[in-house]
Design a protein around this motif. Sequence first.
Motif, PDB file in Angstrom:
ATOM      1  N   ILE A   1       0.856  -1.189   0.000  1.00 50.46           N
ATOM      2  CA  ILE A   1       0.000   0.000   0.000  1.00 50.46           C
ATOM      3  C   ILE A   1       0.891   1.237   0.000  1.00 50.46           C
ATOM      4  O   ILE A   1       1.829   1.347   0.784  1.00 50.46           O
ATOM      5  N   LYS A   2       0.575   2.170  -0.896  1.00 53.82           N
ATOM      6  CA  LYS A   2       1.251   3.467  -0.899  1.00 53.82           C
ATOM      7  C   LYS A   2       0.190   4.561  -0.867  1.00 53.82           C
ATOM      8  O   LYS A   2      -0.752   4.556  -1.662  1.00 53.82           O
ATOM      9  N   LEU A   3       0.361   5.491   0.058  1.00 55.61           N
ATOM     10  CA  LEU A   3      -0.539   6.634   0.169  1.00 55.61           C
ATOM     11  C   LEU A   3       0.276   7.917   0.055  1.00 55.61           C
ATOM     12  O   LEU A   3       1.260   8.103   0.771  1.00 55.61           O
ATOM     13  N   PHE A   4      -0.140   8.783  -0.849  1.00 56.55           N
ATOM     14  CA  PHE A   4       0.534  10.056  -1.055  1.00 56.55           C
ATOM     15  C   PHE A   4      -0.466  11.185  -0.884  1.00 56.55           C
ATOM     16  O   PHE A   4      -1.552  11.160  -1.471  1.00 56.55           O
ATOM     17  N   TYR A   5      -0.086  12.199  -0.086  1.00 55.36           N
ATOM     18  CA  TYR A   5      -0.972  13.318   0.211  1.00 55.36           C
ATOM     19  C   TYR A   5      -0.301  14.626  -0.187  1.00 55.36           C
ATOM     20  O   TYR A   5       0.896  14.818   0.041  1.00 55.36           O
ATOM     21  N   LEU A   6      -1.084  15.537  -0.735  1.00 54.98           N
ATOM     22  CA  LEU A   6      -0.569  16.851  -1.086  1.00 54.98           C
ATOM     23  C   LEU A   6      -1.583  17.915  -0.681  1.00 54.98           C
ATOM     24  O   LEU A   6      -2.767  17.809  -1.019  1.00 54.98           O
ATOM     25  N   VAL A   7      -1.119  18.915   0.071  1.00 54.12           N
ATOM     26  CA  VAL A   7      -1.974  20.023   0.497  1.00 54.12           C
ATOM     27  C   VAL A   7      -1.423  21.311  -0.077  1.00 54.12           C
ATOM     28  O   VAL A   7      -0.220  21.587   0.029  1.00 54.12           O
ATOM     29  N   ALA A   8      -2.285  22.112  -0.687  1.00 55.91           N
ATOM     30  CA  ALA A   8      -1.882  23.399  -1.246  1.00 55.91           C
ATOM     31  C   ALA A   8      -2.038  24.495  -0.208  1.00 55.91           C
ATOM     32  O   ALA A   8      -3.089  24.598   0.437  1.00 55.91           O
ATOM     33  N   GLY A   9      -0.994  25.284  -0.036  1.00 55.19           N
ATOM     34  CA  GLY A   9      -1.039  26.395   0.905  1.00 55.19           C
ATOM     35  C   GLY A   9      -1.428  25.945   2.296  1.00 55.19           C
ATOM     36  O   GLY A   9      -0.916  24.948   2.819  1.00 55.19           O
ATOM     37  N   SER A  10      -2.374  26.645   2.894  1.00 59.01           N
ATOM     38  CA  SER A  10      -2.838  26.298   4.246  1.00 59.01           C
ATOM     39  C   SER A  10      -3.882  25.202   4.235  1.00 59.01           C
ATOM     40  O   SER A  10      -4.262  24.690   5.290  1.00 59.01           O
TER      41      SER A  10
ATOM     42  N   TRP B   1       5.631  -0.165   8.603  1.00 63.87           N
ATOM     43  CA  TRP B   1       5.587  -1.575   8.201  1.00 63.87           C
ATOM     44  C   TRP B   1       6.204  -1.695   6.804  1.00 63.87           C
ATOM     45  O   TRP B   1       5.591  -1.328   5.802  1.00 63.87           O
ATOM     46  N   ILE B   2       7.443  -2.180   6.736  1.00 57.92           N
ATOM     47  CA  ILE B   2       8.187  -2.257   5.481  1.00 57.92           C
ATOM     48  C   ILE B   2       8.770  -3.653   5.327  1.00 57.92           C
ATOM     49  O   ILE B   2       9.467  -4.145   6.232  1.00 57.92           O
TER      50      ILE B   2
ATOM     51  N   TYR C   1       7.086  13.235   1.297  1.00 60.90           N
ATOM     52  CA  TYR C   1       8.065  12.703   2.242  1.00 60.90           C
ATOM     53  C   TYR C   1       7.366  11.804   3.266  1.00 60.90           C
ATOM     54  O   TYR C   1       6.181  11.976   3.555  1.00 60.90           O
ATOM     55  N   TRP C   2       8.136  10.895   3.848  1.00 58.32           N
ATOM     56  CA  TRP C   2       7.598  10.065   4.928  1.00 58.32           C
ATOM     57  C   TRP C   2       7.010  10.972   6.011  1.00 58.32           C
ATOM     58  O   TRP C   2       7.632  11.942   6.444  1.00 58.32           O
ATOM     59  N   PHE C   3       5.807  10.605   6.454  1.00 62.08           N
ATOM     60  CA  PHE C   3       5.170  11.349   7.534  1.00 62.08           C
ATOM     61  C   PHE C   3       4.372  10.376   8.384  1.00 62.08           C
ATOM     62  O   PHE C   3       3.702   9.484   7.860  1.00 62.08           O
TER      63      PHE C   3
ATOM     64  N   VAL D   1       3.312   2.538   2.949  1.00 62.22           N
ATOM     65  CA  VAL D   1       4.060   3.786   2.811  1.00 62.22           C
ATOM     66  C   VAL D   1       3.084   4.953   2.891  1.00 62.22           C
ATOM     67  O   VAL D   1       2.071   4.973   2.182  1.00 62.22           O
ATOM     68  N   THR D   2       3.356   5.925   3.755  1.00 64.59           N
ATOM     69  CA  THR D   2       2.530   7.132   3.858  1.00 64.59           C
ATOM     70  C   THR D   2       3.445   8.349   3.712  1.00 64.59           C
ATOM     71  O   THR D   2       4.317   8.577   4.544  1.00 64.59           O
TER      72      THR D   2
END
Length: 395
Positions: free
Chosen positions: A166-175, A197-198, A225-227, A246-247
Motif C-alpha cells: 500500500i502506498k498513500l501520497f498526500y498533497l496540500v496546497a497552501g494552508s 511496516w516495510i 516525504y515520509w510522515f 508507505v505514507t
Amino acid sequence: MINWSNTSNVAHTGVMTDRVLILGGRGRIGSSVAQDIANHTQAKITITGRTPETGSLPLAEREQYLSLDLVEVDKLREAIANSDLVVHCAGPFHYRDANVLKFCIEQGVNYIDVSDHRSFTSKALTYHEQAVAAGVTAVINTGIFPGISNSMVRQGVEQFDEAEKIKLFYLVAGSGGAGITVMRTTFLGLQHPFEAWIDGKWQEVKPYSERELVDFPHYQRNGVYWFDMPETFTLPYAFPSVKSVVTKFGSFPDYYNHLTWIAAHIFPKWLMQRNGMIEFLSHVSHTMTDFTNRFSGIGVAVRSEVTGKKNGSTGVYASTVLHDNAAVATGCGTGIVAQLILEGKLHKPGVLPVENALPTDLFTEVMDSRGIKIEHTFLKYPEQVMSPHGKDSAT
C-alpha cells in the motif's frame, strides 16, 4: 449546569431529531464538519469552543453554541449525555487523552473523531472491547487523510485476491483552508522517528525523509516525504497480507517542502521538541500560507496505490481524489461517517479506524452524494508501467 431548554430532540412534527455534539466546532475543521452534517442530515448540532464569545459564529437554524473546555469534566459528561452522536474535532491529538471516547462509551453515545496521530489512535483502540459491550459505534481517524484515504485503500485491496503493498501520497496546497492547529500538527510530526511496516517488519523511519516525486491531479509532479500518520499503524492490521505500507505527505508550492525538511533535519532536535518553537513555526507558516493561498489555492489531492495479485497476475490499483479546499474535504470525510451512523446504516460496535468500519458500497454511495469523484486506474504487469512517479534525492 448546562441550559438544555432549547435542545429538545422532538421537532414540531413530533419526529425525533438527532442531536450531534461537535467538540472543537469553532475551528475551520470543526466548522466544516458541522456544515457537512447540516447539509446532509436533519440533526440538531451543538458546536463547542473554549471561549464564550459567539458573535462571530454564523450559526445556522439547527445549530447552537456551547462554551466548553475539555477539562470541565462534569460539563463535558452532561453535554455528551444529551447527545446522540459526538464528533471530536478538538486537536491537535498528539497529546490528547481518550476521555471523550471513554465518556461516550459509559453513556452509550456513538462517537467519531478527526484524530490524526498514532499515539491517540493507540489510546482509543484500548477501549474497543468496552465499546463492543456498550453497543457503541466509535469510528476514529475520519476526515480526508486519514479518512477518505483509508477507504480508497480498502477499495483497492478489494480488487485483488491478495494485496501486497500500500502506498498513500498526500498533497496540500497552501494552508489547505485550515487553521493554526493543522500547522501545529505538521511540526509536531517532525519531532520523533516512527515505525513503519516495510517488507514484513516494523522499521524505524525518519520524518520528512526519502523525498519522492508523485503525479497528482491538477498539481502535477510534486515532492512528498515520509510522515507519521495513524494509517501507517492501522492499515497493516486491517490487511494482514500486506507487506509494506508507505505514507508520504507534501506541500504545494514545493518550496514549502524544503522549508519543512530543514525544520526536520537541520534544526536541533532539542529545539524542535520545545513547545515555544512549535508555536513560532506554526504561526510563521500560517502567516506565509495566508499570503500565498491566493496563488497556490487551498486544495488537497490524495493518491492511493495498492499492489497485489489477481488470478495469478500482479498489478496496481491506483485511485486519486482532488478537492479545492482541504478543510471542506475533511468535513466531508467526517460528515459521511456521521450521516451513515445517524441514518442507522453504519452500526458496528467497537472502536474502529475507517478502513475497518466503512464498507466500500456505503463509502461510494455517500461520496457520490457529495459530488466527490474518485478516479481509478488498474495497471497490470508486464503490459503496463506500474507507477507514474519517481524518486528524487534532493531535499
